[in-house]
Structures are given as structure tokens and as C-alpha cells.
Write an enzyme that holds these catalytic residues in place. Structure first.
Site, PDB file in Angstrom:
ATOM      1  N   ASN A   1       0.883  -1.172   0.000  1.00 46.31           N
ATOM      2  CA  ASN A   1       0.000   0.000   0.000  1.00 46.31           C
ATOM      3  C   ASN A   1       0.922   1.225   0.000  1.00 46.31           C
ATOM      4  OD1 ASN A   1      -2.849   0.808   2.202  1.00 46.31           O
ATOM      5  ND2 ASN A   1      -2.467   1.350   0.077  1.00 46.31           N
TER       6      ASN A   1
ATOM      7  N   CYS B   1      -6.220   5.849   7.712  1.00 44.68           N
ATOM      8  CA  CYS B   1      -5.543   4.858   6.875  1.00 44.68           C
ATOM      9  C   CYS B   1      -4.533   4.137   7.756  1.00 44.68           C
ATOM     10  CB  CYS B   1      -4.863   5.514   5.681  1.00 44.68           C
ATOM     11  SG  CYS B   1      -3.979   4.346   4.625  1.00 44.68           S
TER      12      CYS B   1
ATOM     13  N   ASN C   1     -15.029   1.286   1.621  1.00 44.46           N
ATOM     14  CA  ASN C   1     -14.016   0.318   1.223  1.00 44.46           C
ATOM     15  C   ASN C   1     -14.648  -1.067   1.304  1.00 44.46           C
ATOM     16  OD1 ASN C   1     -11.835   2.310   1.174  1.00 44.46           O
ATOM     17  ND2 ASN C   1     -12.002   2.296   3.392  1.00 44.46           N
TER      18      ASN C   1
ATOM     19  N   CYS D   1      -4.796  -2.865   2.667  1.00 43.30           N
ATOM     20  CA  CYS D   1      -5.567  -1.823   3.357  1.00 43.30           C
ATOM     21  C   CYS D   1      -5.564  -2.162   4.835  1.00 43.30           C
ATOM     22  CB  CYS D   1      -6.998  -1.771   2.820  1.00 43.30           C
ATOM     23  SG  CYS D   1      -8.077  -0.599   3.696  1.00 43.30           S
TER      24      CYS D   1
END
Length: 275
Positions: free
Chosen positions: A11, A81, A188, A220
């Protein structure tokens, strides 16, 4: 302007240092930077700014010096995040902007203050316990897959695949269809199936994800936390450790009675200058 690029289990992020809050980031500029053919390429942008110098972080300045201003690849704002925080902290420590106290570094985010714990190459970030709050469905091609809505500071829909459906066969080149009434700000979507047992864990899940604003990504972090929470619930547990394998590697999620810890590698790979 100088930039750094880093990733957590694939990521990847562009990191822009803006301690005093002088930089103005437009959605168009972020999207151009994240474009993998015409820009540098990334899943998102992390702007490093002192919490006191950013309107979204000022209220947390008493708890954390640094605010993570995170933008998705399309330029939209994101609340949180998990992999981004881990890469953000790696940057703070490696550049000397933050000195850990007992290996801990606090970071202000739009989802509140989180703490990161440094352990060699790995960084674990402590986040709120995910909250399971509804059910929904994702449509993908001709498939309709039931899922669990999970709040990890940002919204997720976790869809456990039925037996016989291979995770690798899913076409994630287009966004899955979801209920806009349930997810008015987008969501998401994680697709997951169980893996082989892993020593020292209470579960092992395989995961692919379509992130709002970024399309399919190799990993993620908050999505892994959502998947682990659903897996533990389905196993009749409220706490435990789950290994979550994503295309970019393995993350380890630990749920205790009060928090959720996301652990894995965070690596800085390049620096350069934006023209």
C-alpha cells in the site's frame, strides 16, 4: 518540493513534508501526483503537518504534535488509513521529526489520535476497536455478496466469500456496487476467505480490497482490521489475533477489550523532487 515514497505491505504513499502548513493541496494536484503513468504513482498522499497548523488537527495538538493529512489517489479526503499511519510514523522517526517515548509515537488523524509502537522493521498502530453496525451487499459482475458494515474510523463492507468461490477470480477492475443509503460517503469493500491455520493466531484470513477513491490496492490496514473483527465474531470471539494476508504481504491484527492493533512492515523506498 521534495517528496518521499513509502509503503506498508504494498500500500504505497507519497509523503510531503509541510510542518508549518504552507502547502495547499487540491484534489487535482493529488490525483496528478498519484497517477501511475503521468505522475509519480501512489495509492494516496500523506501530508506531514504539525497538528496545531492544520484546521482538522488543531483540536488534537495537545495530544499529538503531528497530523496525518491523508488524501486518496483521486484527491478526496479520508478519515483514516492504517497502513498510512505506519508509513507516516516511519517517516517521522527516520527523519528525526519525532522521537519515540518508550517506542511510542502519537499521531493526530481525522478519526482521532492514534498511537504507533515501533518494533524493529515492524510498526504497530493502536486504533479504535472496529464497530460492526449493519449488514449490506456488494454486487460484482453477476455476483451479489452479503457483507457486514464495519466502522474503523472509516467505513468498510466485509464480504466473506461462499465456499467454492475463489478470491483470485474476482474482477476488481471496477468498483463494486453498494447501497448509497447505507454508505453515503462511499465505502471500502473487502472480499475475504479463510486461509490455513497460522501458529500464534486465532484465525487466518485472505483478503482483497477495493478502496474508495483508490480502486483495488495491494493492502488496506483498516480493511484488515475490519476483516479480523468479522472473523473473530464468526468464531464466537470478541478478542484475539488474526493474520490477514493481502496481495502485498501479511498484516497482524490484535483485538483486545479496548483497542485494535495493526502490525506489519513500513518501508521508505525513495526520495525525490517534484518539478
Amino acid at each position: 518540493m521534495e517528496f518521499t515514497k513509502g509503503h506498508g505491505t504494498g500500500n504505497d504513499f507519497l509523503i510531503l513534508s509541510d510542518p508549518d502548513g504552507y502547502l495547499t493541496l487540491t484534489a487535482e494536484r493529488v490525483a496528478a501526483l498519484c497517477d501511475r503513468r503521468r505522475g509519480i504513482g501512489a495509492d494516496g498522499v500523506l501530508r506531514v503537518v504539525r497538528a496545531a497548523e492544520d484546521p482538522d488537527g488543531a483540536g488534537q495538538a495537545g495530544e499529538a504534535e503531528w497530523f496525518m493529512d491523508y488524501r486518496n489517489a483521486d484527491g478526496s479526503l479520508a478519515e483514516m488509513c492504517g497502513n498510512g499511519v505506519r508509513v507516516f510514523v516511519r517517516y517521522l522517526v527516520d527523519t528525526g521529526l519525532a522521537v519515540p517515548t518508550r517506542n511510542l509515537v502519537p499521531v493526530a488523524t481525522r478519526a482521532g489520535v492514534v498511537r504507533a509502537f515501533l518494533d524493529g522493521d515492524d510498526i504497530a498502530v493502536e486504533m479504535r476497536r472496529p464497530r460492526l453496525y449493519d449488514t449490506g451487499v456488494a454486487t460484482l459482475g453477476g455476483l451479489t455478496l452479503p457483507g457486514t458494515a464495519v466502522d474503523v474510523g472509516n467505513p468498510h463492507l466485509v464480504c466473506v466469500l461462499p465456499g467454492g468461490l475463489d478470491l483470485a477470480t474476482l474482477d476488481l477492475t471496477r468498483p463494486p456496487g453498494v447501497d448509497p443509503a447505507l454508505f453515503p460517503d462511499g465505502v471500502n469493500v473487502e472480499f475475504t476467505s479463510p486461509g490455513e491455520p497460522v501458529d500464534g493466531t486465532h484465525g487466518h484470513m485472505l483478503m482483497r480490497v477495493y478502496e474508495r477513491g483508490s480502486a483495488e490496492t495491494l493492502s488496506c490496514g483498516t480493511g484488515a482490521c475490519a476483516v479480523a473483527t468479522v472473523a473473530l465474531r464468526d468464531a464466537g470471539r470478541g478478542v484475539g489475533v488474526v493474520a490477514v494476508d493481502v496481495p502485498g504481504g501479511r498484516l497482524r491484527v490484535t483485538l483486545d477489550p479496548h483497542a485494535c492493533w495493526l502490525a506489519g512492515p513500513a518501508v521508505l523506498v525513495a526520495t525525490g523532487t517534484l518539478l
